[in-house]
Design an enzyme around this catalytic site. Structure first.
Site, PDB file in Angstrom:
ATOM      1  N   ASN A 136       0.872  -1.089   0.112  1.00  0.00           N
ATOM      2  CA  ASN A 136       0.231   0.030   0.031  1.00  0.00           C
ATOM      3  C   ASN A 136       0.964   1.103  -0.031  1.00  0.00           C
ATOM      4  O   ASN A 136       0.923   2.064  -1.090  1.00  0.00           O
ATOM      5  CB  ASN A 136      -0.957   0.066   1.106  1.00  0.00           C
ATOM      6  N   ASP A 137       1.487   1.484   1.034  1.00  0.00           N
ATOM      7  CA  ASP A 137       1.980   2.802   1.269  1.00  0.00           C
ATOM      8  C   ASP A 137       3.485   2.998   0.291  1.00  0.00           C
ATOM      9  O   ASP A 137       3.626   4.027  -0.153  1.00  0.00           O
ATOM     10  CB  ASP A 137       2.593   3.059   2.619  1.00  0.00           C
ATOM     11  N   VAL A 138       4.007   1.899  -0.091  1.00  0.00           N
ATOM     12  CA  VAL A 138       5.175   1.874  -1.027  1.00  0.00           C
ATOM     13  C   VAL A 138       4.926   2.061  -2.429  1.00  0.00           C
ATOM     14  O   VAL A 138       5.853   2.215  -3.287  1.00  0.00           O
ATOM     15  CB  VAL A 138       5.975   0.713  -0.887  1.00  0.00           C
TER      16      VAL A 138
END
Lengths: 464, 94
Positions: free
Chosen positions: A390-392
């Protein structure tokens, strides 16, 4: 005898260096690990010949118990549990260093030989401090990864002043101890505060920041061994500990760059964790329609694609989907498609965690590419398939100055012609922020548990 | 410990740090997890100190602490090398 032992220690240190050198390629890595183990074996055997060793019963009992626990742990742990395992082993290393330092102290007490030797006493305090922090810090990290302790960011009042105060207390106590080494309560106090400090330093670290915490603790466990080496005046401990200390610091640095954090912030142990910001940006979260696809449609899209990049994340690890991913990979390759894996430096819960999971599923390691190796290829890629990351892959990191992850290097998946995101829901990732990528025109959401969803896709794809 | 002796130990420490940096920067990201567990096993070298502490002739509190250290360090060493080997076995080229 002394000369013989020292030469053997030298050989053992050289074996450690060759062992790590061989880890620079997957071809020689296993041999390297064997060389390191051989180095350790030599060190243990010659130490047993040391004239200070007068009785062997406790050594043997300790060794048998330790070896039994160690082997069971090593053989039982699933590859998904590797971060916890390494965290726990770090803790045992640090704990051992602290215990040896205490044992040395009591040796002096029992034989009433307070030498007032400043240097020995300084190194003793250092060994207790680093060993103690490593021990409890690692236990907390283990607890967080295992789900025993909350994986969330834990805030407590006066966090930074309190930690600074405790550290000052250890330093002041250490200085006083150097002058008055007879004071037993002082050594015990230093030990107690060090243990508390380990807890307080790691407790605020959220699950997403664990790769940084684990590699930092790895470094500490090496430095603890080095500090013990200074206490015992043993070069071998100093060399081996320094090698590990350096390794941990380098990995910490890589992880920090991967998350756009400074090393100093991490060492101080209370950096502004992204999780703290929480879903505060909820009001301004990206709006719009997401396009969701089912396995059948997706199979059609995959069948038409020529090049595919798969981006594995923690969601794949949790669902134990690496074998399902391997089946999909094999099928796509058999259809003549170019398939590669893009791995972000902080994907998973420890450095290189995704690579180990993919290797477990027999995916060739030359198909796993690091962020900088593959990031320029996304624009020429038909499909970027994101599995539980997600965040990456959040493009907000590039342009949204208000985002807690702003400035963090990301995988440029949004440049691919089609982005497919496999996730169980639209929920936020560990950084606690919405991902605008879900709403991009070239993005397709493929909802479902990673293992089931990928298996289904592979099944559908077989029909083409 | 005389000053010169301490200086020699610091010498060794500093040089080993440099060697460590040189070696580890060459390890590819693919092997970072095995590197970490393998190097962690090396930090179990404290086992040498544990042996010296546990092997005292008279049974004192030092011996007890030494034996506890022995158990901890052995878990670190045996567990670390075994689990690293388990991981590295999987990195075969097809």
């Amino acid at each position: 005898m002394r000369i013989f032992i020292e030469i053997a220690y030298l050989i053992s240190s050289v074996l450690f260096i060759f062992g790590i050198k061989n880890l620079s390629s997957p071809k020689t890595a296993r041999k390297g690990n064997f060389l390191s183990a051989l180095g350790m074996f030599i060190a243990i055997v010659v130490t047993l010949l040391d004239q200070h060793v007068l009785t062997y019963e406790w050594i043997i009992i300790g060794f048998v118990i330790g070896a039994l626990i160690g082997s069971i742990m090593a053989l039982k742990v699933p590859m998904t549990g590797m971060p916890q395992m390494v965290g726990l082993l770090n803790g045992f290393g640090g704990g051992a260093s602290m215990l040896v330092a205490f044992s040395e102290y009591y040796k002096v007490v029992n034989f009433a030989m307070f030498t007032h030797d400043t240097q020995t006493n300084i190194t003793l305090v250092l060994s207790i401090l680093i060993g103690g922090v490593t021990f409890t810090g690692s236990l907390i990290a283990f607890g967080k990864l295992q789900g025993i302790v909350t994986g969330k960011v834990v805030r407590y009042p006066m966090q930074h002043p309190l930690n600074a105060l405790l550290l000052l207390l250890v330093i002041a106590g250490g200085v006083y101890f150097v002058m008055e080494p007879e004071l037993e309560w002082l050594v015990l106090g230093i030990g107690g505060v060090s243990l508390l400090l380990g807890v307080l330093l790691v407790l605020p670290i959220g699950g997403a920041d664990m790769p940084v915490a684990i590699s930092l603790l790895n470094s500490y466990s090496g430095l603890a061994a080095s500090a013990t080496g200074f206490v015992l005046q043993n070069n071998e401990l100093i060399i081996a500990g320094a090698l590990v200390g350096a390794s941990g610091i380098i990995l910490t640095n890589i992880m920090c760059k991967g998350m756009n954090r400074s090393l100093m912030n991490v060492v101080l142990g209370g950096w502004e964790s992204a999780g703290a910001a929480g879903p505060a940006a909820a009001g301004e979260s990206p709006k719009g329609q997401v396009k969701s696809v089912d396995a059948e449609e997706l199979a059609m899209i995959f069948d038409a694609a020529e090049s595919i990049i798969i981006v594995p994340g923690y969601g794949m690890a949790v669902a134990q989907a690496q074998h399902a991913v391997r089946d999909l990979f094999n099928l796509l390759e058999s259809k003549g498609k170019k398939v590669r894996f893009a791995i972000h430096p902080v994907a998973g819960r420890m450095p290189g965690h995704m690579n180990v999971l993919l290797a477990e599923a027999n995916i060739p390691y030359d198909k796993m590419l690091a962020m900088e190796e593959i990031n320029d290829d996304f624009p020429n890629t038909d499909i970027a398939l994101i599995i539980g990351a997600n965040d990456v892959v959040n493009p907000a990191a590039r342009h949204d100055k208000n985002s807690p992850i702003y400035g963090m290097p990301i995988l440029n998946v949004d440049y691919a012609k089609t982005v497919v995101i496999n996730k169980r829901s639209l929920n936020v990732g560990y950084a606690g922020i919405d991902n605008e990528l879900f709403f991009y025109p070239n993005t397709l959401m493929y909802f479902g548990d990673a293992k089931e969803a990928i298996t289904k896709l592979t099944h559908e794809l077989k029909n083409y | 410990m005389e000053s010169l002796g301490l200086l020699m130990l610091i010498y060794v420490f500093v040089l080993a740090i440099f060697v460590g940096f040189e070696l580890i920067t060459k390890v590819p990201p693919t092997l970072h997890t095995p590197l970490m567990s393998g190097s962690n096993a090396i930090s179990g070298i404290t086992i040498v100190g544990a042996i010296l502490s546990a092997g005292l002739e008279e049974f004192t509190i030092s011996t007890i602490l030494g034996m506890a250290a022995m158990i901890f360090a052995t878990i670190n060493v045996v567990g670390g090398f075994l689990v690293t080997d388990r991981m590295l076995k999987m990195f075969k080229k097809k």
